[in-house]
Design an enzyme around this catalytic site. Structure first.
Site, PDB file in Angstrom:
ATOM      1  CE  LYS A  22       6.125  12.051   8.632  1.00  0.00           C
ATOM      2  NZ  LYS A  22       6.392  13.459   8.453  1.00  0.00           N
ATOM      3  CG  ASN A  23       4.645  13.924  11.916  1.00  0.00           C
ATOM      4  OD1 ASN A  23       5.626  13.940  11.169  1.00  0.00           O
ATOM      5  ND2 ASN A  23       3.403  14.002  11.443  1.00  0.00           N
ATOM      6  NE  ARG A  95       6.750  23.070   6.731  1.00  0.00           N
ATOM      7  CZ  ARG A  95       6.855  24.186   6.041  1.00  0.00           C
ATOM      8  NH1 ARG A  95       7.577  24.239   4.944  1.00  0.00           N
ATOM      9  NH2 ARG A  95       6.233  25.265   6.444  1.00  0.00           N
ATOM     10  CB  CYS A 119       4.735  16.818   2.113  1.00  0.00           C
ATOM     11  SG  CYS A 119       5.292  15.120   2.198  1.00  0.00           S
ATOM     12  NE  ARG A 124       3.498  21.635   5.486  1.00  0.00           N
ATOM     13  CZ  ARG A 124       4.053  20.472   5.817  1.00  0.00           C
ATOM     14  NH1 ARG A 124       4.618  19.733   4.893  1.00  0.00           N
ATOM     15  NH2 ARG A 124       4.036  20.041   7.060  1.00  0.00           N
ATOM     16  N   PRO A 125       2.882  28.126   5.642  1.00  0.00           N
ATOM     17  CG  PRO A 125       1.130  29.398   6.532  1.00  0.00           C
ATOM     18  CD  PRO A 125       1.411  28.174   5.716  1.00  0.00           C
ATOM     19  CB  ILE A 126       7.145  29.278   9.312  1.00  0.00           C
ATOM     20  CG1 ILE A 126       8.026  30.297   8.581  1.00  0.00           C
ATOM     21  CG2 ILE A 126       7.292  27.904   8.715  1.00  0.00           C
ATOM     22  CD1 ILE A 126       9.511  30.104   8.920  1.00  0.00           C
ATOM     23  CG  ASP A 127       1.899  33.100   9.833  1.00  0.00           C
ATOM     24  OD1 ASP A 127       1.910  32.015   9.238  1.00  0.00           O
ATOM     25  OD2 ASP A 127       0.891  33.564  10.398  1.00  0.00           O
ATOM     26  CG  ASP A 323      -0.622  14.066   8.554  1.00  0.00           C
ATOM     27  OD1 ASP A 323      -0.811  15.002   7.756  1.00  0.00           O
ATOM     28  OD2 ASP A 323       0.195  14.134   9.492  1.00  0.00           O
ATOM     29  NE  ARG A 422       9.610  13.289   3.369  1.00  0.00           N
ATOM     30  CZ  ARG A 422       9.042  14.468   3.498  1.00  0.00           C
ATOM     31  NH1 ARG A 422       8.496  15.030   2.466  1.00  0.00           N
ATOM     32  NH2 ARG A 422       9.015  15.085   4.649  1.00  0.00           N
TER      33      ARG A 422
HETATM   34  C1  EPZ Z   1       2.286  18.953  11.121  1.00  0.00           C
HETATM   35  O1  EPZ Z   1       2.611  19.924  10.131  1.00  0.00           O
HETATM   36  C2  EPZ Z   1       2.629  17.607  10.525  1.00  0.00           C
HETATM   37  N1  EPZ Z   1       4.057  17.565  10.233  1.00  0.00           N
HETATM   38  C3  EPZ Z   1       1.801  17.377   9.264  1.00  0.00           C
HETATM   39  O2  EPZ Z   1       2.038  16.057   8.824  1.00  0.00           O
HETATM   40  C4  EPZ Z   1       0.317  17.518   9.595  1.00  0.00           C
HETATM   41  O3  EPZ Z   1      -0.425  17.487   8.400  1.00  0.00           O
HETATM   42  C5  EPZ Z   1       0.034  18.837  10.316  1.00  0.00           C
HETATM   43  O4  EPZ Z   1       0.912  18.983  11.461  1.00  0.00           O
HETATM   44  C6  EPZ Z   1      -1.388  18.947  10.841  1.00  0.00           C
HETATM   45  O5  EPZ Z   1      -1.678  17.874  11.680  1.00  0.00           O
HETATM   46  C7  EPZ Z   1       4.927  17.276  11.190  1.00  0.00           C
HETATM   47  O6  EPZ Z   1       4.586  17.049  12.338  1.00  0.00           O
HETATM   48  C8  EPZ Z   1       6.358  17.237  10.787  1.00  0.00           C
HETATM   49  P1  EPZ Z   1       0.370  22.931  11.291  1.00  0.00           P
HETATM   50  P2  EPZ Z   1       2.682  21.457  10.500  1.00  0.00           P
HETATM   51  O7  EPZ Z   1       1.308  24.027  11.615  1.00  0.00           O
HETATM   52  O8  EPZ Z   1       3.156  21.594  11.885  1.00  0.00           O
HETATM   53  C9  EPZ Z   1      -1.625  26.838   9.345  1.00  0.00           C
HETATM   54  C10 EPZ Z   1       2.813  14.371   7.407  1.00  0.00           C
HETATM   55  O9  EPZ Z   1       2.298  13.931   6.369  1.00  0.00           O
HETATM   56  N2  EPZ Z   1      -0.395  27.547   9.779  1.00  0.00           N
HETATM   57  O10 EPZ Z   1      -0.362  22.268  12.417  1.00  0.00           O
HETATM   58  O11 EPZ Z   1       3.415  22.144   9.426  1.00  0.00           O
HETATM   59  C11 EPZ Z   1      -1.353  25.889   8.182  1.00  0.00           C
HETATM   60  O12 EPZ Z   1      -1.403  26.557   6.956  1.00  0.00           O
HETATM   61  C12 EPZ Z   1       2.837  15.858   7.640  1.00  0.00           C
HETATM   62  O13 EPZ Z   1       3.317  13.656   8.272  1.00  0.00           O
HETATM   63  C13 EPZ Z   1      -0.325  28.916   9.630  1.00  0.00           C
HETATM   64  O14 EPZ Z   1      -1.255  29.578   9.171  1.00  0.00           O
HETATM   65  O15 EPZ Z   1       1.132  21.840  10.428  1.00  0.00           O
HETATM   66  C14 EPZ Z   1      -2.450  24.861   8.357  1.00  0.00           C
HETATM   67  O16 EPZ Z   1      -3.624  25.304   7.747  1.00  0.00           O
HETATM   68  C15 EPZ Z   1       2.352  16.624   6.453  1.00  0.00           C
HETATM   69  N3  EPZ Z   1       0.834  29.540  10.019  1.00  0.00           N
HETATM   70  C16 EPZ Z   1      -2.671  24.815   9.885  1.00  0.00           C
HETATM   71  O17 EPZ Z   1      -2.048  25.982  10.395  1.00  0.00           O
HETATM   72  C17 EPZ Z   1       1.883  28.859  10.565  1.00  0.00           C
HETATM   73  O18 EPZ Z   1       2.892  29.501  10.920  1.00  0.00           O
HETATM   74  C18 EPZ Z   1      -2.075  23.610  10.598  1.00  0.00           C
HETATM   75  O19 EPZ Z   1      -0.681  23.481  10.252  1.00  0.00           O
HETATM   76  C19 EPZ Z   1       1.793  27.477  10.706  1.00  0.00           C
HETATM   77  C20 EPZ Z   1       0.632  26.833  10.309  1.00  0.00           C
END
Ligand code: EPZ
Length: 452
Positions: A22-23, A95, A119, A124-127, A323, A422
């Protein structure tokens, strides 16, 4: 609305084929926006998130050709002529729609996309995504709640992520792939789907080196046209297998007992999961055939289900994937000795624990860890007339409920199956073929899936 009805306590036997990841799929499909020719994607999972992202691309002007085999599509991105995505409702369904930011910015130097959904197990920030776009030369504005990025052309740069972020690494790659000059991403995420995305883009003509390590190096290219036209080669890319789907079936058979063969996997992606499954008393065997692109894993549990002596701690790849944390907790909740699970990626991903308690699970929740105690007599569902009803609060929380429902003696109903759908292709069909007593019941149609 859909729910799963599971009559648990039945051992699993047989074979299951793992679908595409999926991802990886939800990153590679938006990456096609950057391409200058149509391309065919293979081994796509037949899940809701994939159909949503394909529909978003169609609404932007791409032509998507579907075939009898739902794992194959051809996407012609040449009709995408605007950097603006208008389909707010579809974008809010997932997402990964935010990968359109990186892809459109990389293609047009601009992007205007509504906020993503997905989800909502925690904030879930995007900074970090925005920081990467700004470093590449884009200006970020929040206009009427839309994410707007503008530039006079992107340029290579150095980007460091703290914390490591899968999504921000993917968005940085998408934006940098056609940017002028060299981009170096340090503290990059190393998940298998990052490598798959880079392999796809390189196949199309990008110059991305060392994906899968901490430091990714990208030299911008002008075109992504795939293999030379005169090579006669079809432009086609095959998505990797889904490590989390494979891990979920491993957790399921470890929870119920039995023996299953899991086909189409890459064992290297499963190492940390297989280690935990083995600790619970299951026997895991990897079978490699040099003539086949993927491997097979058998998982057998005949004796007692034990808790894990070592703490299970989530961390970015190659660590134990967050996950898998909810389904593994469900497995450990059925074990005969205690375990500790630590969530170190997300600030809070335990909202499903009260649902597990409805099946008798004894779990103490601390800030970022769970202490899981053995339950005398194991997890318990209800009767046909009075089942135990639990909710799938999100995709992986839903997978946890399915694993717990399979392990629990008696009947468990998992409400909100839409979340599980999903990310898991035909989970009912695949589990039923392994001998599980599971069916999906559709009991009322309500169009209130805004928060998916
Ligand atoms: C991806 O989410 C996956 N989603 C998630 O899987 C998975 O849990 C996650 O990576 C971690 O492995 C997809 O690939 C679509 P991150 P993502 O940015 O990219 C912090 C599922 O169930 N962070 O690696 O959103 C955040 O808060 C989904 O399939 C910031 O601080 O995760 C977290 O603590 C759910 N600022 C850490 O980084 C940002 O701008 C990791 O998040 C972005 C993230």
């Amino acid at each position: 609305m859909d729910k799963y009805v599971i009559n648990g306590g039945k051992k699993l036997f047989g074979e299951v084929n793992i679908s595409g990841a999926k991802n990886a799929a939800v990153a590679i499909i938006p990456a096609v926006v950057l391409c200058d020719v149509p391309c065919t994607l293979r081994n796509l999972p037949n899940i809701r998130d994939v159909s949503v992202i394909l529909s978003i691309l169609e609404s932007m002007g791409a032509v998507v050709t579907r075939y009898d085999d739902p794992s194959v599509v051809t996407i012609d991105p040449r009709g995408i002529t605007s950097y603006k995505v208008n389909n707010d409702e579809l974008v809010a369904k997932m997402r990964a729609s935010y990968y359109l930011l990186g892809a459109l910015l990389g293609k047009f130097g601009k992007a205007d996309v509504p906020p993503p959904g997905g989800c909502k197990f925690c904030k879930r920030p995007i900074d970090l995504h925005i920081k990467a776009f700004e470093a590449l030369g884009a200006e970020y504005k929040d206009i009427d709640d839309r994410i707007v990025l503008e530039s006079n052309g992107l340029h290579g740069t150095e980007i460091n992520f703290d914390p490591v972020s899968v999504g921000a690494t993917i968005n940085a790659i998408l934006a940098a792939v056609k940017a002028e000059g060299k981009t170096i991403i340090t503290s990059a995420a190393k998940e298998p789907h990052i490598v798959d995305l880079a392999n796809f883009l390189n196949y199309m003509g990008a110059n991305i080196k060392k994906a899968g390590t901490d430091e990714i190096k990208i030299t911008g290219v002008k075109e992504l046209k795939g293999p030379a036209e005169d090579s006669g080669e079809e432009i086609s890319y095959t998505i990797i297998p889904d490590q989390i789907e494979a891990g979920t079936y491993m957790a399921a058979v470890a929870a119920t007992g039995g023996e299953i063969t899991i086909n189409n996997v890459t064992s290297q992606h499963l190492r940390s999961i297989m280690k935990v499954i083995t600790e619970t008393g299951a026997k895991v065997t990897v079978i490699s055939d040099p003539n086949k692109p993927y491997e097979t894993v058998t998982v057998a549990r005949r004796g007692d289900l034990r808790g894990c002596k070592n703490q299970v701690i989530t961390s970015p790849h190659p660590g134990f994937p967050t996950d898998m944390q909810p389904p593994i907790t469900a497995l450990l909740a059925a074990a005969n000795s205690p375990s500790t699970v630590v969530e170190a990626v997300w600030a809070n991903r335990f909202s499903y624990v009260p649902e597990l308690r409805k099946l008798g699970a004894e779990i103490d929740e601390n800030k970022s860890s769970l202490t899981i105690h053995p339950v005398p007599g194991g997890l318990k569902g209800g009767t046909r007339k009075k089942p135990v009803s639990v909710r799938a609060l999100d995709l992986r929380a839903g997978a946890a409920m399915v694993v717990a429902g399979l392990a629990a003696e008696g009947v468990t109903e998992v409400e909100d199956a839409k979340y599980v759908k999903r990310g898991y292709e035909d989970i009912v069909g695949k589990l039923a073929a392994l001998g599980a007593d599971i069916r999906m019941v559709t009991y009322k149609e309500i169009s209130d899936d805004q928060d998916e």
